[in-house]
Design a protein around this motif. Structure first.
Motif, PDB file in Angstrom:
ATOM      1  N   ASN A 142      71.187   5.162 -10.012  1.00  0.00           N
ATOM      2  CA  ASN A 142      71.644   5.503  -8.660  1.00  0.00           C
ATOM      3  C   ASN A 142      72.017   4.276  -7.831  1.00  0.00           C
ATOM      4  O   ASN A 142      73.046   4.266  -7.158  1.00  0.00           O
ATOM      5  N   LEU A 143      71.174   3.238  -7.886  1.00  0.00           N
ATOM      6  CA  LEU A 143      71.455   2.047  -7.079  1.00  0.00           C
ATOM      7  C   LEU A 143      72.387   1.066  -7.789  1.00  0.00           C
ATOM      8  O   LEU A 143      73.328   0.558  -7.188  1.00  0.00           O
ATOM      9  N   LEU A 144      72.118   0.802  -9.070  1.00  0.00           N
ATOM     10  CA  LEU A 144      72.935  -0.177  -9.801  1.00  0.00           C
ATOM     11  C   LEU A 144      74.095   0.475 -10.551  1.00  0.00           C
ATOM     12  O   LEU A 144      74.877  -0.213 -11.215  1.00  0.00           O
ATOM     13  N   GLU A 145      74.203   1.804 -10.473  1.00  0.00           N
ATOM     14  CA  GLU A 145      75.363   2.561 -10.965  1.00  0.00           C
ATOM     15  C   GLU A 145      75.588   2.439 -12.470  1.00  0.00           C
ATOM     16  O   GLU A 145      76.717   2.440 -12.941  1.00  0.00           O
ATOM     17  N   MET A 146      74.491   2.349 -13.226  1.00  0.00           N
ATOM     18  CA  MET A 146      74.608   2.400 -14.683  1.00  0.00           C
ATOM     19  C   MET A 146      74.745   3.850 -15.128  1.00  0.00           C
ATOM     20  O   MET A 146      74.157   4.758 -14.533  1.00  0.00           O
ATOM     21  N   LYS A 147      75.494   4.058 -16.188  1.00  0.00           N
ATOM     22  CA  LYS A 147      75.654   5.384 -16.783  1.00  0.00           C
ATOM     23  C   LYS A 147      74.454   5.670 -17.698  1.00  0.00           C
ATOM     24  O   LYS A 147      73.996   4.789 -18.426  1.00  0.00           O
ATOM     25  N   ILE A 148      73.942   6.903 -17.639  1.00  0.00           N
ATOM     26  CA  ILE A 148      72.849   7.315 -18.523  1.00  0.00           C
ATOM     27  C   ILE A 148      73.458   7.860 -19.814  1.00  0.00           C
ATOM     28  O   ILE A 148      74.175   8.860 -19.797  1.00  0.00           O
ATOM     29  N   TYR A 149      73.177   7.207 -20.930  1.00  0.00           N
ATOM     30  CA  TYR A 149      73.708   7.637 -22.232  1.00  0.00           C
ATOM     31  C   TYR A 149      72.744   8.590 -22.934  1.00  0.00           C
ATOM     32  O   TYR A 149      73.176   9.542 -23.579  1.00  0.00           O
ATOM     33  N   GLU A 150      71.464   8.308 -22.834  1.00  0.00           N
ATOM     34  CA  GLU A 150      70.452   9.167 -23.465  1.00  0.00           C
ATOM     35  C   GLU A 150      69.214   9.167 -22.585  1.00  0.00           C
ATOM     36  O   GLU A 150      68.931   8.180 -21.894  1.00  0.00           O
ATOM     37  N   LYS A 151      68.493  10.290 -22.627  1.00  0.00           N
ATOM     38  CA  LYS A 151      67.185  10.337 -21.962  1.00  0.00           C
ATOM     39  C   LYS A 151      66.293  11.261 -22.764  1.00  0.00           C
ATOM     40  O   LYS A 151      66.676  12.383 -23.068  1.00  0.00           O
ATOM     41  N   ASP A 152      65.133  10.760 -23.159  1.00  0.00           N
ATOM     42  CA  ASP A 152      64.212  11.510 -24.002  1.00  0.00           C
ATOM     43  C   ASP A 152      62.849  11.535 -23.315  1.00  0.00           C
ATOM     44  O   ASP A 152      62.105  10.558 -23.351  1.00  0.00           O
ATOM     45  N   GLU A 153      62.552  12.673 -22.672  1.00  0.00           N
ATOM     46  CA  GLU A 153      61.283  12.786 -21.938  1.00  0.00           C
ATOM     47  C   GLU A 153      60.081  12.721 -22.880  1.00  0.00           C
ATOM     48  O   GLU A 153      59.048  12.146 -22.549  1.00  0.00           O
ATOM     49  N   GLU A 154      60.242  13.302 -24.070  1.00  0.00           N
ATOM     50  CA  GLU A 154      59.122  13.334 -25.014  1.00  0.00           C
ATOM     51  C   GLU A 154      58.735  11.928 -25.455  1.00  0.00           C
ATOM     52  O   GLU A 154      57.561  11.566 -25.495  1.00  0.00           O
ATOM     53  N   LYS A 155      59.756  11.120 -25.781  1.00  0.00           N
ATOM     54  CA  LYS A 155      59.494   9.745 -26.214  1.00  0.00           C
ATOM     55  C   LYS A 155      59.442   8.765 -25.045  1.00  0.00           C
ATOM     56  O   LYS A 155      59.225   7.579 -25.243  1.00  0.00           O
TER      57      LYS A 155
END
Length: 269
Positions: free
Chosen positions: A128-141
């Motif tokens: 949000n602040l540094l404007e990086m794109k989220i490629y993957e997000k794994d809540e379990e890991k």
């Protein structure tokens, strides 16, 4: 390969070499020019004998069957942690993960992994602040992969299950951007009440370009340096004499002998 090597007589006013005031050097190493490759900056403080590592920097992952082969030939300790991925340590304990595949024509460095205490809070900061794109997000890991461009090295954030300990080695991540973006970044962080470690400042390198930087800290205190691209492109040109300058500096480094002659040990940071 060694891309450039620079020597400094006193500590950096933006703490580039950590909170140490003495003579130091930096050596940029990577698989190609800094304009289009991830590059590691190795800092050496002449008066420091060792650093205590924390859980902030969790490793660099790169694709190179040649690196795996080199390690095996040299008898360098490696262990397979998942199929085709080997873990090894550089001197000093920094971890590298080597994917046993043919080295990519583009930058083989795939990602840098940092430890975080709260994954969602860190993802919010970087995206949000540094404007990086989220490629993957794994809540379990409890991990997330972010980046600015598809063809660039990625940043992996990984929860460590507690507080982040930075030890005493004081690393940071740097990005170049248009010089006119620096005051905007600084203003945004002030507005959002985020930590600014070094407000906009000019840094000199003897005989080379002067660059402007703003240095921030994320929620876990990871240092983030944004540097003005125009001057940085001049500063970061590959120096064909870089490897020789490094060899000469190592050959003339008598700090170990000096401390031994004084019956002293180099400080443990």
């Amino acid at each position: 390969q060694v891309l450039r090597h620079e020597e400094f007589e006193e500590g950096c006013k933006a703490s580039c070499n950590g909170p140490y005031d003495g003579k130091w050097s930096k050596t940029m190493v990577g698989y190609g020019p800094e304009d289009n490759h991830f590059v590691a900056e190795l800092t050496y403080n002449y008066g420091i004998g060792e650093y205590r590592l924390g859980n902030d920097f969790l490793g660099i992952t790169l694709v190179s069957s040649q690196a795996v082969s080199n390690a095996k030939k040299m008898g360098w300790p490696i262990r397979e942690v998942t199929t085709g991925v080997f873990e090894t340590e550089a001197p000093g304990g920094y971890k590298f993960y080597l994917e046993d595949k043919e080295q990519l024509k583009q930058d083989p460095v795939q990602k840098v992994t940092l430890g975080v205490s709260n994954l969602q809070k860190s993802v919010n900061y970087w995206s949000n602040l540094l404007e990086m794109k989220i490629y993957e997000k794994d809540e379990e890991k409890q991990r997330a992969l972010l980046g600015y461009e598809d063809n660039q090295c990625k940043l992996e954030l990984k929860a460590v299950g507690g507080a982040v300990d930075h030890g005493t080695a004081f690393g940071r991540i740097a990005f170049s951007c248009a010089k006119e973006e620096l005051p905007k970044i600084e203003a945004l962080m002030k507005k959002e009440n985020q930590k600014i470690l070094t407000p906009l400042v000019s840094l000199d390198t003897p005989g080379k370009a002067t660059v402007q930087v703003v240095i921030l800290a994320d929620p876990d205190g990871h240092e983030i340096c944004f540097v003005g691209d125009e001057a940085f492109r001049d500063l970061s040109k590959v120096d064909p004499n870089g490897a020789k300058l490094l060899d000469d500096a190592m050959a003339s480094d008598n700090s170990d002998k000096w401390f031994a002659a004084q019956n002293m040990k180099k400080a443990a940071a």
